[in-house]
Write an enzyme that holds these catalytic residues in place. Structure first.
Site: not given
Ligand SMILES: Cc1ncc(C[n+]2csc(CCOP(=O)(O)OP(=O)(O)O)c2C)c(N)n1
Length: 803
Positions: A548, A551, A593
């Protein structure tokens, strides 16, 4: 006698039944004898490390009975008996592996690249074509890290489910309606790894045909089950995963590893259930032993009690099998002893032959070297150092290639020092043999020949005159739509990829159109998402696994690094997993993020391509190329690019962009600005502003970090501008340092530079949250402007005064 044995007796004549049992016995004895002699070879110095399958022979010989062509194993270094039973491994080949014979014909598991005990079979032929998997019993090349076989096991098993439920056109070499089982094996202690639990949970959720055997010998090297596993038993610990009458789960079975009839009964039941019903099964095989200890690194007498050692002798599965054969009147001690002594001789012979064949080509090179020296030595004033060097080479009774090569390399400077003439022939031979050997040890890190991305026919994007400007994500979505329509092997999956079409809507509506198998949601479990992809790719599907956010790649970096990145390399190109990984990063905000851990990736995933498209048109073009090649790759989309407008190409799904080529986005004469991904947009803006200050900057998009500028175009720009600034949002010394290293070492830019090259990077810490966090952590437009000005100041302080 149990029913399965009874059934066999009923269907076979007693003679045939006896023959089969004795054949089983022969195999377990061959395997054991090979382990014993193998261990001795290592301890005598002919190999550097040895790990063998002793103490696990019997369950493997039984498991083999139910392993059919088309099935796959994802296991570990104890599975030598299974490999021998299937004809994949002979004692001679195992000895060749101990010696690390670098010829794939002698050492078919890895061409000497892997330690002994890391097994595989060839799934790709010499020319790079996929072999028919339904004609062989298949084994994905083992890796050493404990538990790392688990993620891919999921994908191998899931592929059967996909093949059973979808009508895929080109599946003839890969599946017979999904009837194939993925067999897992793992040691008891390795079940303590997180990967094991993640995979078990995933198997229970997906309901896939997996038969997972745990070879339980009570220890993980010296550490007992008490310190490894809750309740000291993995089958007990996993009870909550157990299948119930109306609730899916995992069928959990236990069986004693020395009990031949019980093993037959267990594996007969397990394989039927998995093959027919696609139910995952865990077989906990208990009471196994390790007669030779864990490996050649030490002896188990150091940590096992006397009682345990004597129990291990009594319950040694080979010993128990012998007892069973005699007590059931199938054979007698004399006959079995005779079988054993014949095998001892055969294995010894195999060892001798393997060593001879390993030494032969090396000895030939020593002869070549000696021939050169017969001529060159007298011309060197009989240099003493040279004489000593060659005497010590010729005194050696066991040779490695490096003995010969190193001697030759030391010889050459001595010949030069002594002004020996006519050394050309010698130098040519040395260069040639060095190159040849280097290839043996360094080839196939990336897919080669027909499977390489460089072999894909390129097509540029086309545009109609009135092509609309659309959000970047629409280009991706419609491109995936075309790909799904035209490539029935394509399966896309990840967290939130299915029902909602991805967190950035790049798959919007595609699950509705193509169904829940082809565009699928997964649990939050990055390692097994990658494992799904690896297993599917090995079995002929075309998976795109989505992580997704970049990171979170840290959760699967181990499997990317240890398994996917090395698969082609560790099999010398005889296995491939062309998995495409889709993720997004760059220019994000927040400690978790940041989207920029590029240098970590660059260092850990060599073997996988790393593509960093600046926009979605480029990203789609890369996906199109990758799908036509067989090369694993990570595509890092720009997270802040999904809603930026781009012109919609008319040949979506068809245009294929080159991988490994830079692109000049703005030409200029004063300075070369190099960057990639989202940062490029800022660089482009700064370049426009610099025009107003009389600085004509050339802006270059790297596009792909691995491979890096294959045709070495970047140096042309630096030859023109003589100045270089690399702008990167990774850490200092991260991807920017890699780019500079490539330019210095591969493109020799040093003599082209008039000013010191500069690297403008993010700060060392992860970026804090929000706009100001970004401004004070990552290179901003102001930083870039000032840095360029500073470089220009050095060349012309009057024109570009200090800011
Ligand atoms: C990730 C990782 N940690 C540690 C090791 C070192 N190591 C190799 S084998 C082993 C013990 C494994 O025991 P078990 O799973 O019971 O298998 P066995 O060797 O007993 O068959 C360890 C700790 C490793 N190879 N990989």
């Amino acid at each position: 006698m149990n029913r399965d044995i009874q059934e066999q007796k009923n269907t076979l004549s007693f003679e045939d039944y006896k023959k089969q049992i004795l054949e089983d016995y022969r195999l377990i004895v061959i395997s054991r004898e090979t382990s014993k002699l193998g261990r001795r070879e290592v301890l005598s110095g002919k190999g550097t490390f040895g790990i063998f399958g002793d103490g696990k022979e019997l369950p493997q010989i039984v498991l083999n009975r139910f392993f059919q062509a088309g099935d796959f194993r994802s296991g570990y270094y104890r599975d030598q008996t299974l490999m021998m039973a299937q004809g994949h491994l002979t004692p001679k080949q195992l000895f060749s592996a101990i010696y690390a014979h670098p010829d794939i014909k002698n050492e078919p598991m890895s061409a000497g690249r892997q330690m002994v005990g890391h097994f595989s079979n060839q799934l790709i032929d010499e020319d790079g074509n996929w072999l028919d998997q339904l004609q062989s019993k298949n084994h994905v090349a083992d890796v050493s890290s404990t538990g790392a076989q688990m993620p891919r096991l999921i994908g191998l098993a899931q592929a059967s489910k996909i093949y059973r439920n979808l009508d895929i056109k080109h599946s003839q070499k890969f599946s017979n309606q999904g009837n194939e089982i993925a067999w897992g094996t793992i040691g008891n202690a390795s079940t303590s790894e997180g990967l094991f639990f993640e995979a078990i949970n995933t198997a229970g959720v997906l309901q896939i045909p997996m038969v997972m055997s745990v070879w339980d010998d009570g220890y993980g090297i010296s550490v007992e089950n008490k310190q490894q596993t809750t309740k000291e038993s993995i089958s007990k610990a996993l009870e909550g995963f157990g299948r119930e009458e109306d609730i899916d789960g995992i069928e959990i079975l236990t069986v004693k590893g020395w009990d031949y009839p019980a093993l037959i009964k267990t594996y007969s039941y397990a394989s039927k259930l998995a093959r027919e019903k696609h139910i995952p099964i865990l077989v906990h095989v208990t009471e196994l032993t390790q007669p030779l200890g864990h490996s050649t690194s030490g002896s188990h007498e150091r940590y096992k009690s006397k009682e345990r050692l004597s129990w291990e002798k009594e319950y040694d599965c080979n010993h128990k099998m012998k007892e069973w054969i005699v007590s059931n009147g199938i054979s007698d001690h004399d006959n079995l002893d005779e079988i054993e002594s014949v095998i001892k001789r055969e294995v010894r012979e195999a060892k001798k032959e393997a060593w001879k064949e390993y030494q032969q080509p090396i000895l030939e090179q020593r002869v070549r070297l000696n021939k050169f020296l017969e001529v060159l030595m007298p011309e060197s004033n009989n240099d003493v150092e040279l004489k000593i060097l060659h005497k010590s080479l010729n005194d050696k009774t066991e040779l490695f290639y490096h003995d010969v090569i190193s001697t030759a390399r030391k010889t050459f400077p001595l010949l030069v020092k002594n002004q020996v003439k006519n050394t050309d022939g010698f130098k040519n031979w040395l260069d040639e043999i060095k190159a040849k050997l280097q290839e043996k040890y360094s080839s196939h890190l990336y897919s080669e020949g027909v499977n390489a991305t460089e072999s894909v026919k390129l097509t540029p994007p086309q545009y109609q005159l009135d092509a609309p400007m659309v959000d970047g994500r629409i280009i991706l979505r419609d491109n995936f739509d075309h790909l799904l329509e035209n490539e029935d092997r394509l399966i896309i999956f990840g967290e939130d990829s299915g029902k909602i079409g991805g967190v950035n809507q790049g798959l919007e509506g595609l699950q509705n159109k193509y169904g829940k198998i082809r565009v699928a949601d997964t649990g939050i479990r990055e390692a097994t998402i990658i494992g799904q992809g690896i297993g599917m790719a090995i079995r002929g599907l075309k998976p795109i696994a989505e992580i997704q956010y970049l990171d979170y790649v840290l959760y699967c970096i181990q499997i990317l690094s240890d398994d996917l990145a090395t698969l082609s390399y560790r099999t010398k190109g005889r296995q491939l997993a062309p998995l495409i990984i889709r993720t997004r990063g760059h220019r994000l905000e927040g400690i978790w993020h940041s989207g920029s851990p590029m240098s970590g990736l660059i260092n850990l995933i060599r073997g996988i391509q790393l593509l960093v498209p600046r926009n979605m048109t480029q990203a789609a073009g890369f996906y199109n190329t990758l799908l036509r090649a067989n090369q694993p790759a990570i595509v890092v989309e720009s997270l802040n690019g999904y809603r930026i407008k781009e012109k919609l190409p008319s040949n979506l799904g068809e245009y294929c962009l080159p991988i490994g080529e830079i692109e000049v986005l703005k030409s200029g004469n004063d300075i070369t600005l190099v960057s990639y991904g989202s940062t490029l947009r800022i660089v482009q803006q700064v370049a426009m502003k610099l025009e107003g200050y009389g600085i004509d900057a050339e802006v270059i998009d790297i596009q792909t970090l691995i491979p890096f500028d294959i045709s070495k175009q970047l140096s042309n720009s630096i030859a023109k501008t003589n100045r270089l600034l690399i702008i990167d949002e990774d850490m200092p010394g991260g991807a920017s340092a890699y780019i500079l290293q490539q330019l210095l070492e591969e493109q020799n830019i040093y003599p082209l530079l008039d000013s010191q090259p500069k690297l403008l990077t993010a700060k060392e810490h992860r970026p804090p949250y929000a706009e100001d966090g970004d401004y004070f952590s990552k290179p901003s437009a102001d930083d870039i402007f000032e840095c360029v000005f500073e470089i220009m100041h050095e060349s012309n302080p009057n024109k570009y005064p200090k800011l």
